[in-house]
Design a protein around this motif. Structure first.
Motif, PDB file in Angstrom:
ATOM      1  N   MET A  93      24.962 -10.370  35.821  1.00  0.00           N
ATOM      2  CA  MET A  93      24.372  -9.494  36.855  1.00  0.00           C
ATOM      3  C   MET A  93      24.008  -8.119  36.273  1.00  0.00           C
ATOM      4  O   MET A  93      24.184  -7.086  36.926  1.00  0.00           O
ATOM      5  N   ALA A  94      23.555  -8.128  35.044  1.00  0.00           N
ATOM      6  CA  ALA A  94      23.133  -6.907  34.336  1.00  0.00           C
ATOM      7  C   ALA A  94      24.252  -5.865  34.254  1.00  0.00           C
ATOM      8  O   ALA A  94      24.003  -4.708  33.932  1.00  0.00           O
ATOM      9  N   GLY A  95      25.486  -6.294  34.566  1.00  0.00           N
ATOM     10  CA  GLY A  95      26.622  -5.365  34.446  1.00  0.00           C
ATOM     11  C   GLY A  95      26.772  -4.414  35.624  1.00  0.00           C
ATOM     12  O   GLY A  95      27.467  -3.401  35.518  1.00  0.00           O
ATOM     13  N   VAL A  96      26.184  -4.757  36.781  1.00  0.00           N
ATOM     14  CA  VAL A  96      26.300  -3.852  37.948  1.00  0.00           C
ATOM     15  C   VAL A  96      27.750  -3.696  38.392  1.00  0.00           C
ATOM     16  O   VAL A  96      28.583  -4.578  38.159  1.00  0.00           O
ATOM     17  N   LEU A  97      28.012  -2.617  39.066  1.00  0.00           N
ATOM     18  CA  LEU A  97      29.306  -2.463  39.728  1.00  0.00           C
ATOM     19  C   LEU A  97      29.170  -3.017  41.137  1.00  0.00           C
ATOM     20  O   LEU A  97      28.204  -2.706  41.839  1.00  0.00           O
ATOM     21  N   ASP A  98      30.117  -3.852  41.555  1.00  0.00           N
ATOM     22  CA  ASP A  98      30.157  -4.324  42.936  1.00  0.00           C
ATOM     23  C   ASP A  98      31.607  -4.246  43.409  1.00  0.00           C
ATOM     24  O   ASP A  98      32.450  -3.641  42.723  1.00  0.00           O
ATOM     25  N   CYS A  99      31.880  -4.854  44.570  1.00  0.00           N
ATOM     26  CA  CYS A  99      33.239  -4.715  45.133  1.00  0.00           C
ATOM     27  C   CYS A  99      34.302  -5.226  44.155  1.00  0.00           C
ATOM     28  O   CYS A  99      35.267  -4.525  43.838  1.00  0.00           O
ATOM     29  N   ASP A 100      34.104  -6.470  43.676  1.00  0.00           N
ATOM     30  CA  ASP A 100      35.136  -7.078  42.834  1.00  0.00           C
ATOM     31  C   ASP A 100      35.276  -6.368  41.488  1.00  0.00           C
ATOM     32  O   ASP A 100      36.399  -6.130  41.015  1.00  0.00           O
ATOM     33  N   SER A 101      34.144  -6.026  40.861  1.00  0.00           N
ATOM     34  CA  SER A 101      34.270  -5.398  39.534  1.00  0.00           C
ATOM     35  C   SER A 101      34.872  -3.997  39.674  1.00  0.00           C
ATOM     36  O   SER A 101      35.562  -3.531  38.767  1.00  0.00           O
ATOM     37  N   SER A 102      34.636  -3.347  40.807  1.00  0.00           N
ATOM     38  CA  SER A 102      35.246  -2.026  41.025  1.00  0.00           C
ATOM     39  C   SER A 102      36.760  -2.156  41.169  1.00  0.00           C
ATOM     40  O   SER A 102      37.524  -1.364  40.606  1.00  0.00           O
ATOM     41  N   ASP A 103      37.183  -3.172  41.923  1.00  0.00           N
ATOM     42  CA  ASP A 103      38.629  -3.411  42.078  1.00  0.00           C
ATOM     43  C   ASP A 103      39.269  -3.683  40.715  1.00  0.00           C
ATOM     44  O   ASP A 103      40.322  -3.144  40.370  1.00  0.00           O
ATOM     45  N   LYS A 104      38.578  -4.558  39.963  1.00  0.00           N
ATOM     46  CA  LYS A 104      39.114  -4.973  38.650  1.00  0.00           C
ATOM     47  C   LYS A 104      39.242  -3.767  37.721  1.00  0.00           C
ATOM     48  O   LYS A 104      40.300  -3.547  37.104  1.00  0.00           O
ATOM     49  N   ALA A 105      38.174  -2.967  37.657  1.00  0.00           N
ATOM     50  CA  ALA A 105      38.205  -1.821  36.743  1.00  0.00           C
ATOM     51  C   ALA A 105      39.197  -0.758  37.228  1.00  0.00           C
ATOM     52  O   ALA A 105      39.989  -0.226  36.448  1.00  0.00           O
ATOM     53  N   GLY A 106      39.169  -0.483  38.525  1.00  0.00           N
ATOM     54  CA  GLY A 106      40.023   0.576  39.076  1.00  0.00           C
ATOM     55  C   GLY A 106      41.496   0.305  38.784  1.00  0.00           C
ATOM     56  O   GLY A 106      42.246   1.183  38.351  1.00  0.00           O
ATOM     57  N   ARG A 107      41.887  -0.921  38.989  1.00  0.00           N
ATOM     58  CA  ARG A 107      43.291  -1.282  38.791  1.00  0.00           C
ATOM     59  C   ARG A 107      43.677  -1.200  37.310  1.00  0.00           C
ATOM     60  O   ARG A 107      44.749  -0.700  36.949  1.00  0.00           O
TER      61      ARG A 107
END
Ligand code: HXC
Length: 515
Positions: A330-344
């Motif tokens: 997905m071209a590396g976009v930030l979305d709900c799940d990737s934000s959760d993953k990175a934030g944690r």
């Protein structure tokens, strides 16, 4: 009794306790492809290092004929041991004893070893294999879970807590793993759900198997509840041990340093990984491997929200938390799940003194009703919060695209990155040239005799003006524009310079992150 007879008596008692739920139950466990609780502990710990406590604990329940039943060790093994010579606390639920169900004394044993882990500042590994709250013990079982959840929360950010799901983990029981830092699952063995298939069928009329509802793949790929997926128990134990080589034993210390090793540059040539065409995908993990010691990278949540990559590597022997947009998903976009993953992940690294290196190449946050309705505003804010709050050394390298909110979110100077670097291929702008030109030059494009030509010219004009690192560099938002081949060298230097970093933060009880 003579000493000898006392010792023989002790040995006999131990022999009985060590049988757990008995031969039949152990056979049943093996038939399911599962090791017993003690075998699991032995497989994880250094040889002969395990010291068991509370072996003779038994339940105190009386109802439902419980006073006639003996549950050896009350269905859970607790103790201390070492991994690579370093002490840890461990517990393993014993499914052969009353299905590993959690009664009052079982919970007390787990709470005891958790208290030890917190007091001694050593990691806690919990192996879950249980039918959940022991039905015969009613509210005492529920109280036991509450005691464990409270301790998980108290220990959070102080000692690493690892949950290993090696059997059923159902009902409220799932919340202990959910409160811990890393959850390990094994294909066809782990089953985690709030309500099982029977309840799902009754309430929703939906027919679903345990595996489809809460199997290892579900939690590794879809729900994101699991961090490490293995095909069998042995692989899972190797993952646990590998993770423990990267993370510190507590928040008071740094991770154990390793002898530095150069990356495998023949395999990962940093000058050949990233295509200069910003529309072409590549695997950002190769960039991480190109700068990490020995190209060794332990990815966390590998199969979940793959548009962002997080995990541990080392630079000059020191553990680093890598966060990187993944352009090939997905071209590396930030979305709900990737934000959760990175934030944690960022918050884990910050709590445990692990410097953060961020590689950025992304077009921004994912637009659309689906994401908006799922709360991309709230979830996306977690990344901003986590980076802003983090006080460990924070270094960013912009590889290609850094657009819009994504530019700010991915550890920008404005969130107090210590060092901001950009490759010459970096494009730092409010949005991509195509979108930007269509908006700001719309009237000129529409009124032009050749709109398509004009549009192309305006896109090129915008790209020339803004889609580069030099505008941001001219304002001091980027510290240095570097050649890709200089990346490891500059990271080594930045980490060395930041080794005594201190930050004053405003006095407060705690912040209120956008959970
Ligand atoms: C008491 C239990 C038990 C439980 C299993 N056993 N779960 N005993 N309380 N919760 C016992 C069984 O009676 C059996 O005893 C032995 O463990 C092995 O169980 P089996 O059913 O024979 O094993 P298997 O076929 O592999 O099935 C495993 C299972 C199933 C899927 C986990 O046992 C099951 O559905 N159990 C109940 C799950 C559940 O609903 N738990 C409560 C969740 S609510 P014998 O003597 O026959 O060998 C909850 C609330 C917590 O946990 C809230 C915290 C906030």
């Amino acid at each position: 009794m003579s000493l000898k007879r006392n010792v023989l008596d002790l040995r006999k008692r131990k022999e009985i306790a060590l049988k757990g739920g008995g031969e039949e139950a152990i056979k049943k466990q093996a038939a399911m492809g599962k090791l017993t609780a003690r075998e699991r502990i032995e497989a994880i710990l250094d040889k002969d290092s395990f010291h068991e406590y509370d072996m003779f604990v038994e339940h105190q329940a009386k109802d439902f004929d419980m006073d006639k039943k003996v549950f050896h060790g009350d269905g859970v093994i607790i103790g201390t041991g070492t991994i690579y010579g370093e002490p840890i606390c461990i517990y393993a639920q014993d499914f052969t004893v009353a299905g590993g169900s959690l009664g009052l004394m079982h919970a007390r044993k787990i709470s005891k070893i958790m208290d030890h882990a917190l007091k001694m500042h050593v990691p806690l590994v919990g192996i879950n294999d249980s039918g959940g709250a022991r039905i015969q013990e009613g509210v005492d079982s529920l109280a036991g879970y509450g005691d464990i959840f409270f301790r998980n929360t108290q220990a959070s950010g102080v000692i690493p807590q690892l949950s290993v799901i090696l059997g059923p983990c159902a009902g409220g029981a799932v919340y202990s793993p959910a409160l811990t830092d890393f959850v390990f699952v094994v294909d066809n063995i782990s089953k985690m759900f709030i309500t099982g298939p029977e309840v799902v069928k009754t309430v929703l009329g939906e027919e679903i198997s345990m595996e489809e509802l809460g199997g290892a793949r579900v939690h590794s790929e879809i729900s994101g509840n699991a961090h490490f997926f293995a095909l069998n128990e042995q692989e899972c134990f190797e993952q646990i041990k590998k993770l423990l080589t990267f993370i510190p034993w507590s928040n008071r210390v740094k991770a154990r340093p390793f002898p530095p090793k150069e990356p495998k540059t023949k395999l990962y040539n940093i000058e050949k990984i990233v295509p200069s065409d910003p529309t072409q995908p590549y695997d950002v993990r190769d960039v991480i491997r190109a700068v990490a010691d020995d190209s060794d990278f332990l990815e966390v949540q590998q199969s979940f929200a793959r548009n962002i990559v997080v995990g541990f590597g080392r630079i000059l022997g020191e553990t680093i938390g890598f966060v990187a947009n993944q352009p090939r998903v997905m071209a590396g976009v930030l979305d709900c799940d990737s934000s959760d993953k990175a934030g944690r992940f960022i918050r884990f690294c910050d709590a445990f003194n692990i410097p953060l290196v961020t590689f950025e190449d992304m077009p921004g946050y994912l637009p659309g009703t689906e994401q908006e309705y799922m709360g991309v505003i709230r979830h996306g804010a977690k990344v901003l919060y986590a980076y802003s709050e983090a006080t460990v050394p924070k270094i960013t390298v912009i590889l290609r695209k850094a657009y819009g909110g994504g530019y700010i979110a991915m550890n920008s100077r404005h969130l107090k990155a210590d060092f901001m670097f950009a490759w010459p291929t970096a494009e730092i702008a409010v949005m991509g040239p195509e979108g930007a030109a269509n908006i700001i030059f719309r009237k000129e494009i529409m009124s032009s005799p050749n709109p398509e030509e004009t549009r192309k010219a305006k896109v090129a004009e915008y790209r020339e003006k803004f889609a580069n690192p030099y505008v941001a560099a001219s304002k001091g938002y980027i510290d240095s524009v570097i050649e890709p081949s200089e990346t490891r060298k500059i990271l080594i230097h930045s980490i060395e310079v930041s080794s005594n970093k201190t930050v004053m933060t405003p006095a407060k009880k705690h912040g209120i992150p956008p959970f």
